[in-house]
Each structure stands twice: as structure tokens, then as C-alpha cells.
Design an enzyme around this catalytic site. Sequence first.
Site, short mmCIF file in Angstrom:
data_model
loop_
_atom_site.label_atom_id
_atom_site.label_comp_id
_atom_site.label_asym_id
_atom_site.label_seq_id
_atom_site.Cartn_x
_atom_site.Cartn_y
_atom_site.Cartn_z
N GLU A 103 27.32 92.80 18.72
CA GLU A 103 25.96 93.28 18.97
C GLU A 103 25.58 94.54 18.18
OE1 GLU A 103 25.44 93.70 23.19
OE2 GLU A 103 25.73 91.57 23.59
N GLU B 72 29.24 85.70 25.03
CA GLU B 72 28.98 86.45 26.26
C GLU B 72 27.81 85.80 26.98
OE1 GLU B 72 28.41 90.67 26.09
OE2 GLU B 72 29.99 90.95 24.60
#
Length: 462
Positions: A173, A366
Site C-alpha cells: 500500500e 488483505e
Amino acid sequence: MSVLGERVAAGLKFPTGFVWGASTAAFQIEGSTTVDGRTDSSWDAFCRRPGAIAGGDTGDPAADHYRRYREDVALMRELGLGTYRFSLAWSRVRPDGGKVNPPGLDFYDRLVDELLANGIRPWATLYHFDLPQALEADGGWANRDTAYHFAGFAEAAAERLGDRIPLWSTLNEPWCSAFLGYGSGVHAPGRQDPEAAVAAAHHLLLAHGLGMAELRRHAPAAESGITLNLYPVQGPDPEAVRKIDGLMNRLFMDPVLLGRYPEDVLADLAPFGFGELVRDGDLGLISTPIDMLGVNYYRGYEVTREPVPGSEPAGPEWIGAGEVRFIPDPDAPRTDSGWQVEPGKLTDTLVSVHRDYPHIPLYVTENGAAYPDVTDADGQIADKDRIAFLDAHLRAAHAALARGVDLRGYFYWSLLDNFEWAEGYAKRFGLVHVDYETQRRTLKQSADFYAKVIAANALPGL
């Protein structure tokens, strides 16, 4: 194990070889932040800032995984996980960004060997937000040199562990690292500097490219790639959608998979010097071919530029995105984090990547939700909301498979309750409950449900 999950049968079958896993991050679970040569990361320093973290929490002891990793691996085996995705703490491996620290690497040696001994494949993420504080003091990700320091970190990790780790992510991320860390300041290092945020975005992507070169050199047989948090952006206003989709998704997807930055996003970021950051050869490095893409999904974005009662800005004010507002759905269920539960938009996200970019195998690296843990009369943690969340999102992943998406696996976030960044220990995402006073682990009923799905490689029939 409870009776929940007993109804799992051949309802919706997943492909043979589909990867089932769970994910964690070093700073969120390891603790032991001052042992065996580890030095401060930017998150250690950020936690000391008054008011930065809910409850004044810090990353120590977290879930004490550094000392309890064997117990945690045994839980993974009990759940039937095929793969475990974790991150390496840069401040353990190369403290202060300097020389290699053998005791720090020894921990990951032990962890990897324990996983393999239990039949669990390791998936290592090199960077999950925790920059050595000494490098942050030199400018952090706003400093181009940090990308080259990252290459040295990647080299040390892959040279030592590359013979045993079959799956690697360079970054997790980068949007969060750049824009939450240097733009809004709600993540470490807590800066609010538009130019630094924009520079960090490019330098993180450059680090990805440099890191891929080291992984190719020292772990040539491994599958290597990057993990991005992607959001399906929708709404009635095309300009609002364009702006937020560009900032959230295309700014990172296009250079990695297409070898170029989107022209409209370059124009949006030009006032902050983005064009001057990109040097000859950078995009060639950033677009080094990857073997797979990790997709982190938590929620979708529906946006507009029209006034919406009770809405929040959908992007930073400093790029003009503050005029774009979320469109809230008052009837949508929400997690304990306040996020709308939108499983269908996971399907949308996966399908859009499959449709709009060159073919690349995908993993949901995720996906999870925070809910309060409630212990029932039998002493079990009956987290029915999490079970419903997990069931719905696995159905959404299956729907993407049915539409032709090359989806190879799913990883729940998180294996353990943990330090949830600025929320501290107030939010619980884990399949495993952690009593932070005693560090006692307890499998939740969601863990039971997930274990049954994994064993059947299928979701229950409705």
C-alpha cells in the site's frame, strides 16, 4: 471447534490449488522493539507524539509475536493455512538503514523455517510502513536516496531468505505510506506537506522497481510483485470519479503495469512538482515485469462534487480533491471502523483490473473487518458479524473467478488482533483474539468458519 462451519460443503467450489492464507505486518504484531539490535522505525517515533495514537498505545508489546511465533505458527497449522503473508521489519534487518544486523535476520530465518516445517508457505512483504527513523530524519520517502537504501534492504533480505520464500511483495500500500504519512499526517511520520507526499509516491514506486531487481537476482525462482490497496470509485459525477480514481488507483497501477503515469493525474499533481521528480529510466525500473499483483480491498468509494449532508472529503484538499465528497449509504452495514460493508465492490475491483490492464495473476492479499469481540455463555468469541463479512467477500471473490478473473488466492486480514496503526489496540481485526494483558490467544468462531472453508476449498451452499 464450534458447530459453525459444519454446513460448509461443496456449495461454491474454488479452483484446485487456490491459495488460502492470512496476513500480518511486523510493526503490528512483533513487539520486542528494542531487542537484538532493532532500532526505531518511523512508527516508533510517531507513537511518542502526544495524541498521535488512540489511547497513547505503542508498538510494544503488540501481539508479542517476536517471542511467540512458534505458538502462532501452530495456530496457522490448526486453521489449515496454506500460506502466511508477513512483513520484515527494516529496522531489524538493517537498523537505522545501515549495516546488516545478523540477529534481526536470524528471527526471520527461524520464522521461515518454522513455517516450512509446518507445511505453510511463507510470503514476505519487504515494506509495510515502518521506515527506519534514521532515514526519516534524512527526509524519508520524500528523499530519492531512500529508494536506493530500500534496494540494499531488499538485497539483504533476499540474499538470506530467498532460497526458502517462494512469494515476495516489495511494498504494501504505497498510497498509504505517501498520502497518509506525508499528506494528511495521520500515519507516520505525521507530516502534512503536499510536495513531500507527491515525492514519496514516486520514490516508493522507484523503490519497488529497485527492489524487484534484487529479488530477481537473489530469489529468481520466486513469484514477486507489489501489493496495492485498490478502491472501486463510482458516482454520478465523471470528474469526481476521474480525480479520485486517478489518485487512489491509476497513479500506482499505470506505472507498474503500463510503464507510464496517467496524463490527467500528472496534470493534477503538476503544481506540486511531480513532473520534475521523474528521471530518465525511472519508469523502466518501475515497470519491471512482475509475476503477480496483490490487491488489498476493504471498501468502495462513491463520490460526487455536489453537497452531501454528513459526508466527508474523498481526497486531500491540497490537490483539489477536497471538493469531492463521499456519498454515504445510511442503510449499509458498517464495521467497527465505520467503513461500509460492500462485498460486491470486491468483485468490481478484481474485474476492473482484469479488464483494464495486461494479464497478471491476482491475489486478494488483505480483506477483513474490525468488530468488537463478544464472549458467549460457553466462553466462545461469537463474532457473527465477521463470519458474515468473510462469507460475503469470499462469495464476491468467487464471482470474480466466474467472470474470468485469474484470481489465485485469498488472505484474510488479520491472523491476530494487533496494533491497528492510529487506532492503537482499539480495533480488532483478528481471526485470533489476543488478550493484550496476558497475550493469551483464543480462536474466534470466524477462525472456525474459515478453517472449514479452507478444508473444503468451498463455501457453503445457501
